[in-house]
Design an enzyme around this catalytic site. Sequence first.
Site, mmCIF file in Angstrom:
data_model
loop_
_atom_site.group_PDB
_atom_site.id
_atom_site.type_symbol
_atom_site.label_atom_id
_atom_site.label_comp_id
_atom_site.label_asym_id
_atom_site.label_seq_id
_atom_site.Cartn_x
_atom_site.Cartn_y
_atom_site.Cartn_z
ATOM 1 N N GLU A 115 -5.799 7.078 -0.738
ATOM 2 C CA GLU A 115 -5.710 5.905 0.125
ATOM 3 C C GLU A 115 -6.387 4.695 -0.532
ATOM 4 O OE1 GLU A 115 -4.039 5.482 2.977
ATOM 5 O OE2 GLU A 115 -3.247 7.485 2.588
ATOM 6 N N HIS A 166 0.836 -1.203 0.000
ATOM 7 C CA HIS A 166 0.000 0.000 0.000
ATOM 8 C C HIS A 166 0.870 1.252 0.000
ATOM 9 C CE1 HIS A 166 -3.209 2.788 1.459
ATOM 10 N NE2 HIS A 166 -2.203 3.312 2.154
ATOM 11 N N GLU A 167 1.883 1.284 0.867
ATOM 12 C CA GLU A 167 2.721 2.480 0.969
ATOM 13 C C GLU A 167 3.532 2.696 -0.309
ATOM 14 O OE1 GLU A 167 2.315 4.594 3.264
ATOM 15 O OE2 GLU A 167 1.010 3.341 4.492
ATOM 16 N N HIS A 198 1.515 4.340 -2.979
ATOM 17 C CA HIS A 198 1.470 5.810 -2.960
ATOM 18 C C HIS A 198 2.593 6.395 -3.819
ATOM 19 C CE1 HIS A 198 -1.728 6.642 -0.148
ATOM 20 N NE2 HIS A 198 -1.175 5.940 0.833
#
Length: 263
Positions: free
Chosen positions: A187, A125-126, A129
């Site tokens: 997100e 997920h990070e 980004h």
Amino acid sequence: MRWIHCLAVGALSVALAACTTSPTGRSQLTLMSDDQLDQMGAQAFSQYQQERPIVGGAPDRLAQCVTREIVAALPPRLQQENWQVRVFEDDSANAFALPGGYVGVNTGLLEITENQDQLAAVIGHEIGHVLAQHANERASTQSATNLGLSVLSSAAGLEGAGGQQVMAALGMGAQYGILLPFSRRHESEADTIGLRLMADAGFDPRASVALWQNMANAGGGQPPEWMSTHPSHGSRISGLESDMNEALQRYRQAGRAPNCGQP
């Protein structure tokens, strides 16, 4: 009004000049260069290392291994970066990735994640980004919003106490109507990208749902979703479940089985 037309034309010109597309096909406004973002990422990572103790041993080996496996699933241009990974002594269940190839994992997150797959959901997920240039888009949107409010104030002659109240209301409208929804969209988009990345790397994407169930069970109140930069836990779980069929196909096709150990 002519000034509104000029403002719209100017904003459109800037948007067209800096329009890019995210990995999910969404149009973006990105005004900053990669070099600028990489420098900012390096500075932020250096500062973070100065402020928090760094943890080695098994936690570090786990975070390094999971990140290495996910990076191997990235586009070639990001694989070429020398990704640096650190585990920090911090009770908050958090992690981050920064432009330029930096990943930080807090020990508090390792206490909530139950296996390598759940940790991969967070790191994926990070890194999602970074892959989607969300830092660039947020900074660009903030700059464009501030510029628009400033031009609006000058063109409309909003001066004095009454003008300040109107601008304060407009600023709040920008915060809740533009900036926070962008953050929530980022997100959700990072959830989608991260799910693909972890699956492509051979981590079980179903662990992402279990992770957010753990997060919800860990407690801590959340503000109303419309006032938050993050979707609610329920919204995140629903979004992950809606993307799960594609992720499972990627997982089965990966032909990889990472063995990074357990938190």
